[in-house]
Design a protein around this motif. Structure first.
Motif, mmCIF file in Angstrom:
data_model
loop_
_atom_site.group_PDB
_atom_site.id
_atom_site.type_symbol
_atom_site.label_atom_id
_atom_site.label_comp_id
_atom_site.label_asym_id
_atom_site.label_seq_id
_atom_site.Cartn_x
_atom_site.Cartn_y
_atom_site.Cartn_z
ATOM 1 N N MET A 42 0.729 -1.127 0.015
ATOM 2 C CA MET A 42 -0.048 0.098 -0.021
ATOM 3 C C MET A 42 0.923 1.067 0.062
ATOM 4 N N SER A 43 0.383 2.283 -0.782
ATOM 5 C CA SER A 43 0.955 3.660 -0.670
ATOM 6 C C SER A 43 0.193 4.614 -0.222
ATOM 7 N N HIS A 58 -2.183 12.742 -0.059
ATOM 8 C CA HIS A 58 -1.628 13.859 0.736
ATOM 9 C C HIS A 58 -1.053 12.969 1.872
ATOM 10 N N GLY A 59 -0.552 11.847 1.727
ATOM 11 C CA GLY A 59 0.064 11.071 2.956
ATOM 12 C C GLY A 59 1.374 11.025 2.629
ATOM 13 N N LYS A 60 2.247 9.956 3.249
ATOM 14 C CA LYS A 60 3.598 9.867 2.992
ATOM 15 C C LYS A 60 3.779 8.328 3.358
ATOM 16 N N GLY A 61 4.674 7.779 2.339
ATOM 17 C CA GLY A 61 5.138 6.458 2.857
ATOM 18 C C GLY A 61 4.761 5.162 1.920
ATOM 19 N N VAL A 62 5.390 4.160 1.517
ATOM 20 C CA VAL A 62 5.153 2.970 0.994
ATOM 21 C C VAL A 62 5.312 1.976 1.903
ATOM 22 N N TYR A 63 4.288 1.083 2.210
ATOM 23 C CA TYR A 63 4.402 -0.077 3.145
ATOM 24 C C TYR A 63 3.736 -1.437 2.375
ATOM 25 N N SER A 83 9.458 5.144 4.203
ATOM 26 C CA SER A 83 8.300 6.042 4.969
ATOM 27 C C SER A 83 8.819 7.412 4.809
ATOM 28 N N THR A 84 9.450 8.186 3.735
ATOM 29 C CA THR A 84 9.795 9.375 3.558
ATOM 30 C C THR A 84 9.210 9.795 2.103
ATOM 31 N N ILE A 85 8.715 9.022 1.241
ATOM 32 C CA ILE A 85 8.381 9.319 0.139
ATOM 33 C C ILE A 85 7.006 10.307 0.028
ATOM 34 N N ILE A 143 7.525 0.128 -7.506
ATOM 35 C CA ILE A 143 7.552 1.700 -8.334
ATOM 36 C C ILE A 143 6.424 2.348 -7.605
ATOM 37 N N ALA A 144 6.966 3.503 -7.134
ATOM 38 C CA ALA A 144 5.868 4.661 -6.882
ATOM 39 C C ALA A 144 6.473 5.962 -7.489
ATOM 40 N N ALA A 145 5.455 6.906 -7.811
ATOM 41 C CA ALA A 145 5.772 8.148 -8.156
ATOM 42 C C ALA A 145 5.721 9.121 -6.823
#
Length: 414
Positions: free
Chosen positions: A276-277, A281-286, A306-308, A328-330
């Motif tokens: 999940m990402s 308007h949040g932050k982080g990929v988990y 946790s910083t993206i 991969i995430a933008a």
């Protein structure tokens, strides 16, 4: 003609600008070349989605972009360059959605576009077939009773388990944005695809606190032989009868802004995990693993990054051919904090998280496309048919379509 013919690849182009980026990883060079294939998208200048499919049946992939009151097809000249734009093809002048699927709805041998008008009818645009031309495509409403909802996600899948991917799940957000309630409904074309399609409900006006109101995937999480629906920060357990039964909601996390969700076996233990990402308007990929019964809600949280910022377009696949799954995430910026870039600035990033193995896996963070225009959606496909997976993106609230070509000289190795 097989009406189950469909394609779920995605891409975008018509090269206007390029920039190469080479990054060292594990002693090898990973190279991506950045192309802005569209810098002046029509309609209201806000492309909601980009998809790829052979729209003229000539054997190569064309590109379809839609939303923002416009629908375009970019014709492939055969070598993944030199794209010719056709359109706008939207006869209604109202196409507006963040999702779409390409599917042969009417069974005539070519791919149509299934999407929605802006806060209005769900429907499909009929491909007239033959060579591509800038002539409007006929719009057919599949459900004209949906009002004041925005189609945020559309997912084509085999929901009834009959071996044919012909069910469409729509994620519809209520009017408004912040913490908007969401409805999940699904459809299957009837014998006369031009008539309204029967509507089936997964959830109606589901409250979505924490701004967790988007993201779709389908997988049998509880191993009962029925496909479950993964949505946002949890999942809906499929009933025995998906036509009449009730879908049971299971929350997994309360992380703010979860808006991308995929079921994948991240750690290679043979059990599906959830990735999940926090894009809204949040932050982080988990990612979340479970031991035993997933219905028991005993999910363990793990962190990829946790910083993206505002990570959207989540993709999980074996990008480096080493038999484990990468992410991969933008990274997006909205100008919300002092000094934070705005949506229209060339200051966004696309990150590749290379799975280094281990239990739990370690991750190597690689900036595949530094200082780019925004990519609200990300997809991967071997665009130029060279055996390497490329990255594709659409600007959504900005007029750009992007293509990030994988120029790596060799495969990755651990």
């Amino acid at each position: 003609m097989d009406r189950h013919r469909y394609i779920n690849l995605y891409i975008g182009f018509a090269v206007t600008a390029s920039l190469s980026c080479t990054v060292s990883a594990g002693g090898e060079q990973i190279s991506f070349e950045k192309f802005y294939i569209e810098q002046d998208y029509g309609g209201n200048g806000k492309p909601g989605w980009v998809r790829a499919g052979d729209m003229d049946n000539d054997g190569d992939l064309d590109i379809v972009a839609g939303g923002g009151r416009a629908l375009f097809v970019y014709e492939n000249n055969g070598n993944a360059r030199g794209w010719k734009r056709h359109g706008s093809l939207d006869s209604s002048g109202e196409i507006g959605s963040n999702g779409a699927e390409l599917y042969d709805v009417d069974g005539d041998g070519d791919l149509d576009v299934v999407s929605a008008k802006f806060r209005s009818d769900l429907g499909w645009w009929e491909n007239p077939g033959g060579r591509l031309r800038s002539l409007p495509w006929i719009f057919h409403a599949l459900d004209s009773q949906i009002k004041d909802y925005f189609a945020h996600d559309i997912f084509l899948t085999d929901l009834d388990g009959d071996g044919a991917a012909e069910e469409f799940i729509f994620c519809l957000t209520k009017k408004g944005y912040w913490d908007a309630p969401v409805s999940l409904v699904w459809y299957r074309p009837g014998p006369d695809s031009g008539q309204p399609w029967p509507r089936h409900v997964i959830a109606l006006d589901k409250p979505c606190p924490q701004n967790n109101h988007a993201g779709l995937d389908v997988a049998d999480l509880d191993l009962d032989g029925r496909p479950d629906v993964i949505f946002s920060n949890g999942w809906f357990q499929a009933p025995e009868d998906i036509l009449k039964g009730c879908w049971k909601w299971h929350a997994v996390t309360n992380i703010y802004g979860i808006s991308n969700s995929l079921a994948r076996d991240v750690d290679g233990d043979g059990c599906l995990d959830l990735v999940m990402s926090a894009g809204h308007h949040g932050k982080g990929v988990y990612w979340f693993s479970h031991s035993g019964d997933p219905k028991a809600a005993k999910w363990k949280q793990h962190t990829v990054d946790s910083t993206i910022n505002h990570p959207e377009g989540l993709q999980v696949l074996d990008l480096d051919n080493d038999h484990d799954l990468d992410v991969i995430a933008a990274e997006l910026f909205f100008g919300e904090s002092p000094g934070e870039p705005g949506w229209n600035q060339e200051a966004h990033n696309i990150y590749l998280y290379r799975n280094l193995g281990g239990n739990p896996p370690a991750w190597e963070k690689i900036n595949a496309a530094p200082d780019s225009y925004p990519s609200h959606q990300l997809q991967v496909a071997d665009v130029n048919r060279d055996g390497k997976m490329d990255i594709l993106g659409s600007g959504c609230g900005f007029k750009i379509l992007g293509y990030y070509e994988n120029r790596s000289g060799q495969k990755f190795a651990k």
